[in-house]
Design an enzyme around this catalytic site. Structure first.
Site, PDB file in Angstrom:
ATOM      1  N   CYS A 143       0.851  -1.197   0.000  1.00  0.00           N
ATOM      2  CA  CYS A 143       0.000   0.000   0.000  1.00  0.00           C
ATOM      3  C   CYS A 143       0.885   1.245   0.000  1.00  0.00           C
ATOM      4  CB  CYS A 143      -0.898  -0.017   1.242  1.00  0.00           C
ATOM      5  SG  CYS A 143      -2.064   1.360   1.303  1.00  0.00           S
TER       6      CYS A 143
ATOM      7  N   HIS B  27      -9.222  -3.448  -2.952  1.00  0.00           N
ATOM      8  CA  HIS B  27      -8.246  -2.756  -2.104  1.00  0.00           C
ATOM      9  C   HIS B  27      -8.620  -1.285  -1.957  1.00  0.00           C
ATOM     10  CE1 HIS B  27      -3.930  -1.994  -0.733  1.00  0.00           C
ATOM     11  NE2 HIS B  27      -4.337  -0.777  -1.046  1.00  0.00           N
ATOM     12  N   GLU B  28      -9.038  -0.654  -3.090  1.00  0.00           N
ATOM     13  CA  GLU B  28      -9.366   0.783  -3.047  1.00  0.00           C
ATOM     14  C   GLU B  28     -10.659   1.049  -2.297  1.00  0.00           C
ATOM     15  OE1 GLU B  28      -5.943   0.723  -4.891  1.00  0.00           O
ATOM     16  OE2 GLU B  28      -6.901   2.290  -3.701  1.00  0.00           O
TER      17      GLU B  28
ATOM     18  N   HIS C 245     -10.261   1.112   1.344  1.00  0.00           N
ATOM     19  CA  HIS C 245      -9.751   2.387   1.876  1.00  0.00           C
ATOM     20  C   HIS C 245     -10.906   3.346   2.190  1.00  0.00           C
ATOM     21  CE1 HIS C 245      -5.406   2.198   1.880  1.00  0.00           C
ATOM     22  NE2 HIS C 245      -5.335   1.865   0.612  1.00  0.00           N
TER      23      HIS C 245
HETATM   24  C1  LIG Z   1      -0.339  -4.944  -7.790  1.00  0.00           C
HETATM   25  C2  LIG Z   1       0.522  -3.759  -8.080  1.00  0.00           C
HETATM   26  N1  LIG Z   1       0.665  -2.823  -7.097  1.00  0.00           N
HETATM   27  C3  LIG Z   1       1.440  -1.749  -7.371  1.00  0.00           C
HETATM   28  N2  LIG Z   1       1.643  -0.771  -6.423  1.00  0.00           N
HETATM   29  N3  LIG Z   1       0.783  -0.698  -5.337  1.00  0.00           N
HETATM   30  C4  LIG Z   1      -0.481  -0.192  -5.544  1.00  0.00           C
HETATM   31  O1  LIG Z   1      -0.873   0.200  -6.609  1.00  0.00           O
HETATM   32  C5  LIG Z   1      -1.386  -0.113  -4.328  1.00  0.00           C
HETATM   33  C6  LIG Z   1      -2.694  -0.829  -4.575  1.00  0.00           C
HETATM   34  C7  LIG Z   1      -2.526  -2.288  -5.000  1.00  0.00           C
HETATM   35  C8  LIG Z   1      -1.789  -3.161  -3.980  1.00  0.00           C
HETATM   36  C9  LIG Z   1      -2.354  -4.546  -4.178  1.00  0.00           C
HETATM   37  C10 LIG Z   1      -3.647  -4.416  -4.902  1.00  0.00           C
HETATM   38  C11 LIG Z   1      -3.873  -2.955  -5.178  1.00  0.00           C
HETATM   39  C12 LIG Z   1      -1.635   1.372  -4.089  1.00  0.00           C
HETATM   40  N4  LIG Z   1      -2.580   1.545  -2.984  1.00  0.00           N
HETATM   41  O2  LIG Z   1      -2.074   1.708  -1.747  1.00  0.00           O
HETATM   42  C13 LIG Z   1      -3.787   2.216  -3.288  1.00  0.00           C
HETATM   43  O3  LIG Z   1      -4.693   2.094  -2.220  1.00  0.00           O
HETATM   44  C14 LIG Z   1       2.062  -1.598  -8.621  1.00  0.00           C
HETATM   45  F1  LIG Z   1       2.802  -0.519  -8.871  1.00  0.00           F
HETATM   46  C15 LIG Z   1       1.863  -2.594  -9.580  1.00  0.00           C
HETATM   47  N5  LIG Z   1       2.394  -2.508 -10.845  1.00  0.00           N
HETATM   48  C16 LIG Z   1       2.050  -3.480 -11.878  1.00  0.00           C
HETATM   49  C17 LIG Z   1       1.736  -2.762 -13.186  1.00  0.00           C
HETATM   50  N6  LIG Z   1       2.848  -1.886 -13.597  1.00  0.00           N
HETATM   51  C18 LIG Z   1       2.526  -1.238 -14.846  1.00  0.00           C
HETATM   52  C19 LIG Z   1       3.675  -0.325 -15.256  1.00  0.00           C
HETATM   53  O4  LIG Z   1       3.932   0.624 -14.215  1.00  0.00           O
HETATM   54  C20 LIG Z   1       4.279   0.001 -12.955  1.00  0.00           C
HETATM   55  C21 LIG Z   1       3.119  -0.889 -12.526  1.00  0.00           C
HETATM   56  C22 LIG Z   1       3.482  -1.620 -11.217  1.00  0.00           C
HETATM   57  N7  LIG Z   1       1.095  -3.666  -9.304  1.00  0.00           N
HETATM   58 NI    NI Z   2      -3.629   1.144  -0.483  1.00  0.00          NI
END
Ligand SMILES: Cc1nc(NNC(=O)[C@H](CC2CCCC2)CN(O)CO)c(F)c(N2CCN3CCOC[C@@H]3C2)n1
Ligand code: NI
Length: 183
Positions: free
Chosen positions: A110, A153-154, A157
């Protein structure tokens, strides 16, 4: 532009609040905030911009994470078939879900949590989400796989729920619980 300094971290009370419904039609201010949340996700997934502004990559963001206790989320994620899911929604709601559960095999993280918290986070395998777009359109989307997990997940929140709240206590039969006397 939203950067990491705008993202509040665990311990901040807003992360544990139940966010308020957005009054529709949304105000210009609320539409600007939701657009900036989507812009953050695009920026965070652009290697050059992310590096330049020190952004942690994200596929989802909820308004409480930028200290706005309103029911607004942005999601920018591709599924395993490379279909892109780009949604910025007011008042998203899970209106139905599968009995079947799923989880990210490596657990979740997160942007509001600056530490690794190991453990599987159980999520519904398939969900139907209803919400209102920035343009004011009421939509209904059926989701599965990673997009379904991200939306859950969102939306958590918005209800003050953090991913680690859902990590089960170990059911490991060899992990003997400490008897109360020694707690
Ligand atoms: C799975 C993932 N989680 C990343 N981060 N965490 C987040 O998004 C948190 C939300 C996610 C955590 C688990 C489920 C939801 C943010 N949260 O706290 C909001 O509440 C990533 F960054 C990521 N990816 C894969 C795709 N890629 C495409 C190209 O660019 C980089 C990107 C990286 N996949
Ligand atoms: Ni989060």
């Amino acid at each position: 532009m939203i950067t990491m300094k705008d993202v509040i971290k665990e311990g901040h009370p807003t992360l544990r609040k139940v966010a308020k419904e957005v009054t529709l039609p949304a105000s210009q201010e609320d539409r600007d905030i939701l657009q900036k949340m989507m812009d953050f996700l695009h920026n965070s997934q652009d290697p050059e911009i992310a590096e330049k502004f020190g952004l942690r990559p994200g596929v989802g963001l909820a308004a409480p994470q930028i200290n706005v206790a309103k029911r607004m989320i942005a999601v920018l994620v591709s599924d395993q078939n490379e279909n892109l899911y780009e949604y910025a929604l007011f008042n998203p709601k899970i209106v139905s879900h599968s009995v079947e559960m799923t989880q990210l095999e490596n657990g979740e993280g997160c942007l509001s949590v600056d530490r690794d918290v190991p453990g599987l986070v159980p999520r519904y395998a398939r969900i139907t989400v209803q919400g209102t777009t920035i343009e004011g359109e009421q939509i209904s989307i059926r989701l599965r796989g990673l997009p379904a997990i991200v939306f859950q997940h969102e939306i958590d929140h918005l209800n003050g729920v953090m991913f680690y709240d859902r990590i089960e206590e170990s059911k490991d039969p060899f992990m003997k619980p400490v008897p109360d006397a020694f707690r």
